[in-house]
Design a protein around this motif. Sequence first.
Motif, PDB file in Angstrom:
ATOM      1  N   MET A   8       0.829  -1.201   0.000  1.00 27.05           N
ATOM      2  CA  MET A   8       0.000   0.000   0.000  1.00 27.05           C
ATOM      3  C   MET A   8       0.865   1.254   0.000  1.00 27.05           C
ATOM      4  O   MET A   8       0.509   2.263  -0.603  1.00 27.05           O
ATOM      5  N   ARG A   9       2.020   1.198   0.656  1.00 22.16           N
ATOM      6  CA  ARG A   9       2.938   2.346   0.637  1.00 22.16           C
ATOM      7  C   ARG A   9       3.423   2.634  -0.777  1.00 22.16           C
ATOM      8  O   ARG A   9       3.605   3.783  -1.154  1.00 22.16           O
ATOM      9  N   VAL A  10       3.654   1.588  -1.564  1.00 20.96           N
ATOM     10  CA  VAL A  10       4.049   1.785  -2.962  1.00 20.96           C
ATOM     11  C   VAL A  10       2.932   2.522  -3.706  1.00 20.96           C
ATOM     12  O   VAL A  10       3.190   3.456  -4.466  1.00 20.96           O
ATOM     13  N   LEU A  11       1.692   2.121  -3.457  1.00 17.08           N
ATOM     14  CA  LEU A  11       0.558   2.773  -4.117  1.00 17.08           C
ATOM     15  C   LEU A  11       0.380   4.217  -3.646  1.00 17.08           C
ATOM     16  O   LEU A  11      -0.127   5.056  -4.380  1.00 17.08           O
ATOM     17  N   PHE A  12       0.828   4.500  -2.439  1.00 16.59           N
ATOM     18  CA  PHE A  12       0.772   5.866  -1.918  1.00 16.59           C
ATOM     19  C   PHE A  12       1.910   6.730  -2.454  1.00 16.59           C
ATOM     20  O   PHE A  12       1.704   7.883  -2.824  1.00 16.59           O
ATOM     21  N   THR A  13       3.106   6.200  -2.520  1.00 16.49           N
ATOM     22  CA  THR A  13       4.262   7.031  -2.862  1.00 16.49           C
ATOM     23  C   THR A  13       4.452   7.259  -4.360  1.00 16.49           C
ATOM     24  O   THR A  13       5.070   8.241  -4.751  1.00 16.49           O
ATOM     25  N   THR A  14       3.946   6.413  -5.192  1.00 15.51           N
ATOM     26  CA  THR A  14       4.234   6.494  -6.620  1.00 15.51           C
ATOM     27  C   THR A  14       3.521   7.621  -7.370  1.00 15.51           C
ATOM     28  O   THR A  14       4.152   8.274  -8.206  1.00 15.51           O
ATOM     29  N   PRO A  15       2.257   7.908  -7.141  1.00 19.13           N
ATOM     30  CA  PRO A  15       1.554   8.865  -8.000  1.00 19.13           C
ATOM     31  C   PRO A  15       2.189  10.252  -8.135  1.00 19.13           C
ATOM     32  O   PRO A  15       2.225  10.813  -9.234  1.00 19.13           O
ATOM     33  N   SER A  16       2.697  10.821  -7.066  1.00 22.58           N
ATOM     34  CA  SER A  16       3.228  12.179  -7.160  1.00 22.58           C
ATOM     35  C   SER A  16       4.450  12.252  -8.074  1.00 22.58           C
ATOM     36  O   SER A  16       4.624  13.229  -8.800  1.00 22.58           O
ATOM     37  N   GLY A  17       5.275  11.234  -8.075  1.00 21.76           N
ATOM     38  CA  GLY A  17       6.408  11.205  -8.995  1.00 21.76           C
ATOM     39  C   GLY A  17       5.997  10.788 -10.394  1.00 21.76           C
ATOM     40  O   GLY A  17       6.551  11.263 -11.388  1.00 21.76           O
ATOM     41  N   PHE A  18       5.010   9.929 -10.463  1.00 25.99           N
ATOM     42  CA  PHE A  18       4.550   9.410 -11.750  1.00 25.99           C
ATOM     43  C   PHE A  18       4.045  10.522 -12.660  1.00 25.99           C
ATOM     44  O   PHE A  18       4.370  10.560 -13.839  1.00 25.99           O
TER      45      PHE A  18
END
Length: 147
Positions: free
Chosen positions: A63-73
């Motif tokens: 879930m942390r991966v799903l939280f951290t990725t969008p802003s950089g994506f």
Amino acid sequence: MLKTCMRGLAFALPLVMASGLAVADPVETRQNMMKQVGAATGTLGKMLKGETEYNADLAAMAMRVLFTTPSGFITQFPEGSTTGDTEAAPKIWEDKAGFDKIAMDMQAAALAALPAAGGGLEQLKGAFGSVAQNCKACHETYRVKKD
């Protein structure tokens, strides 16, 4: 075995993310980021379907991966990155604000779901739907499925 897998994921994920961010090609970078999102979503999906045993630490990490990725994506879609081996639909550049909003909605949903991910399978089931809805909305609108 599961502890080894978790340690490997915990070690490899930052390296993969960092190496993806160092790549000059935004298409390759965003594809690497989506592979991480796909792996995290797959991990959670298998737990939810009962295909693998629920593990609080692994669920929280995914879930942390799903939280951290969008802003950089969302930073990986500069003008001129519309060609090549990409599934990015032209709609991303036509409606960048809408694309960014869905990504940030996913990030907010994942942040809200973080406590539930580590709080038990039933809590994860209740929280994962809003995260998945944002994935689906983005894919339906901003992704071209390649043959």
